[in-house]
Design an enzyme around this catalytic site. Structure first.
Site, mmCIF file in Angstrom:
data_model
loop_
_atom_site.group_PDB
_atom_site.id
_atom_site.type_symbol
_atom_site.label_atom_id
_atom_site.label_comp_id
_atom_site.label_asym_id
_atom_site.label_seq_id
_atom_site.Cartn_x
_atom_site.Cartn_y
_atom_site.Cartn_z
ATOM 1 N N PHE A 293 0.860 -1.198 0.000
ATOM 2 C CA PHE A 293 0.000 0.000 0.000
ATOM 3 C C PHE A 293 0.885 1.232 0.000
ATOM 4 C CE2 PHE A 293 -2.506 3.457 1.734
ATOM 5 C CZ PHE A 293 -3.609 3.388 0.902
ATOM 6 N N ASP B 214 9.314 2.660 1.492
ATOM 7 C CA ASP B 214 8.143 3.376 2.001
ATOM 8 C C ASP B 214 8.048 3.103 3.501
ATOM 9 O OD1 ASP B 214 5.629 4.142 2.858
ATOM 10 O OD2 ASP B 214 4.582 3.432 1.066
ATOM 11 N N LYS C 20 2.682 9.908 8.590
ATOM 12 C CA LYS C 20 2.034 9.381 9.806
ATOM 13 C C LYS C 20 2.619 9.939 11.105
ATOM 14 C CE LYS C 20 -0.161 5.196 7.978
ATOM 15 N NZ LYS C 20 -1.556 5.441 8.285
#
Ligand SMILES: Cc1ncc(COP(=O)(O)O)c(C=O)c1O
Length: 385
Positions: free
Chosen positions: A121, A206, A235
Site C-alpha cells: 500500500f 516506504d 504518519k
C-alpha cells in the site's frame, strides 16, 4: 450527512485524548492501540509537541516555501542525522511523499518503470494507487499509470529474475502494513537492494507506517542495515500534525531543482515545529531501546495468552507494529474489543493490528492483553457451543 462515504465509520466519537487513553462523547474511556493508525506515536497531546506547536502558534503559522524556514531546516537535519540520507523534501502526507519519490526516481534515472510488490500500500493518488499492488484499491478508476510492475512480496527468486535497463526504482515496505502486518524477510530485502544495484535502479523504502520509531529504530530499514536511496515518511512524523517527508541521497539532489517539484503547505513553520519536537523525543537511543523492549513484551504476552486459541494462527510484526493473524474475519472482534474498552484496527480481512503509542506503559499493555484475552476467548467459547 454531507461527507463522501469514503470510510465505514465506527459508531464512536472521540472527544478527548491524553497519552494512550481517549474518551468518547458518552464519557467512556478506551485504551487507544490504534494511535490514529501509527500517527500518535507519543500518545495523544504529548506535552513536548503540544508546547512546541503552541510556541509556534504565537510566532508565525505559515509563510510559503518561497522564504527561509529555519524550523524546516532543523527538522531536515534531525532526519538526515538519524539516517544515511542527505536531503529532505517536506510535504503533507504519505501519498505525497511517495509521489515525490516516484517523480524523483524517474527524473534522476530518466527511466520509467517502478517495480512494487503485491499486497503493498503506497497511497491514493494516481501514481501511488498505481504503485499499490492491490486491485481493490485500483478498481473503477480507469487506466492506471502504465509503468508499474508488481512482484510477489518476500519472494527473493522473483526479485533475482528481474531484468531490463528500464527500471527506475524498486519501491518496498519493510513491513507491509495495510497488506496484513507482514515483515519482509532479511533475504528478500537484501535481494531487492542487490537487484537495484545490478540494474542501476533506485531503492525506495516506504516507511510511512514503519518509520518514526515504530519498530524500535528511527526507521525500520535500519533493523536490516539496508542503504536505500530514498525513504518516505509521514504518519508519526508530526505526532498528528499532518506532514510528510521524502528523504534522498546526495546524488539525487540536482534532479529536484527550483521549480521541478513543490508544495504550498509542506514543512510550514507549524508542521516543522511539530516534527522537531517529535523527532527530538523519539530519535533518542534510550527511548528507542524502550520501544524494542515494549514490543518484545507485548508480543510475548499476546503469544502466551492467545496462541492456544484455535482461531489465532500467529502473532507477527516488528517492535510496536503487531498483527494477530486469525483464521476468521477480524472486524467483528474489533467491534467487541471496542465495546470492552480497547481500540484496535484490522490489516486486511483476517489480521487484527495493534499500533499502541511508543510510550505505552506496561500496565496499559497488560490491560490491553487482558481485554484481548477476554474477547477472543469469549468468541472462541461461543463458536464451540
Ligand atoms: C506504507 C504506507 N504508505 C503510504 C500510505 C499513505 O499515506 P497517507 O494516507 O498519509 O497518504 C500509507 C497509509 O496507510 C501507508 O501505510
Amino acid at each position: 450527512m454531507s461527507l463522501f462515504p469514503t470510510y465505514n465509520r465506527f459508531p464512536l466519537t472521540i472527544i478527548s485524548g491524553q497519552g494512550t487513553k481517549v474518551k468518547d462523547d458518552q464519557g467512556k474511556e478506551y485504551l487507544d492501540f490504534v494511535s490514529g493508525i501509527a500517527v500518535c506515536n507519543l500518545g495523544h497531546r504529548p506535552p513536548e509537541v503540544q508546547s512546541a506547536i503552541q510556541k509556534q502558534l504565537d510566532e508565525v503559522w505559515h509563510v510559503s516555501n518561497l522564504y527561509e524556514i529555519p524550523e524546516q531546516e532543523r527538522a531536515a537535519g534531525l532526519l538526515t542525522e538519524a539516517t544515511n540520507l542527505d536531503y529532505v523534501f517536506f510535504c503533507n502526507s504519505g501519498a505525497e511523499a511517495n509521489e515525490a519519490a516516484i517523480k524523483l526516481a524517474r527524473k534522476h534515472t530518466q527511466k520509467e518503470k517502478i517495480v512494487t510488490f503485491k499486497q503493498s500500500f503506497h497511497g491514493r493518488t494516481f501514481a501511488t494507487m498505481s504503485a499499490t499492488g492491490q486491485e481493490k484499491i485500483q478498481q473503477g478508476f480507469g487506466t492506471l499509470l502504465p509503468t508499474f510492475e508488481y512482484l510477489p512480496f518476500n519472494d527473493e527468486a522473483a526479485v533475482e529474475q528481474l531484468e531490463g535497463d528500464d527500471v527506475a526504482a524498486v519501491m518496498v515496505e519493510v513491513v507491509q502494513g495495510e497488506g496484513g502486518v507482514v515483515p519482509g524477510t532479511e533475504a528478500f530485502l537484501k535481494a531487492v537492494e542487490q537487484k537495484c544495484k545490478e540494474l542501476g535502479a533506485l531503492m525506495i523504502i516506504d516507511e510511512v507506517q514503519t518509520g518514526i520509531g515504530r519498530t524500535g529504530t528511527p526507521f525500520a530499514h535500519q533493523l536490516y542495515d539496508l542503504d536505500p536511496d530514498i525513504v518516505t515518511s509521514a504518519k508519526g512524523l508530526g505526532s498528528g500534525f499532518p506532514v510528510g517527508a521524502m528523504l534522498g541521497k546526495e546524488k539525487l539532489v540536482d534532479a529536484f531543482s527550483a521549480g521541478s517539484h513543490g508544495t504550498t503547505f509542506g514543512g510550514n513553520p507549524l508542521a516543522s515545529a511539530a516534527v522537531c519536537a517529535t523527532l527530538e523525543t523519539i530519535f533518542d537511543e534510550a527511548f528507542l531501546e524502550g520501544v524494542k523492549e515494549k514490543g518484545e513484551y507485548l508480543r510475548n504476552q499476546l503469544e502466551d495468552e492467545l496462541l492456544s486459541l484455535p482461531m489465532v494462527k500467529e502473532v507477527r510484526g516488528k517492535g510496536l507494529m503487531l498483527g494477530i493473524v486469525l483464521d476468521e474475519e477480524a472486524i467483528p472482534l474489533v467491534h467487541k474489543l471496542r465495546e470492552n474498552g480497547l481500540l484496535a484496527v484490522v490489516a486486511g480481512p483476517k489480521v487484527l493490528r495493534l499500533l499502541p503509542p511508543l510510550n505505552v506503559s506496561e500496565e496499559e499493555m497488560n490491560k490491553a492483553v487482558s481485554i484481548m484475552q477476554h474477547v477472543l476467548h469469549e468468541q472462541s467459547r461461543l463458536q464451540n457451543v
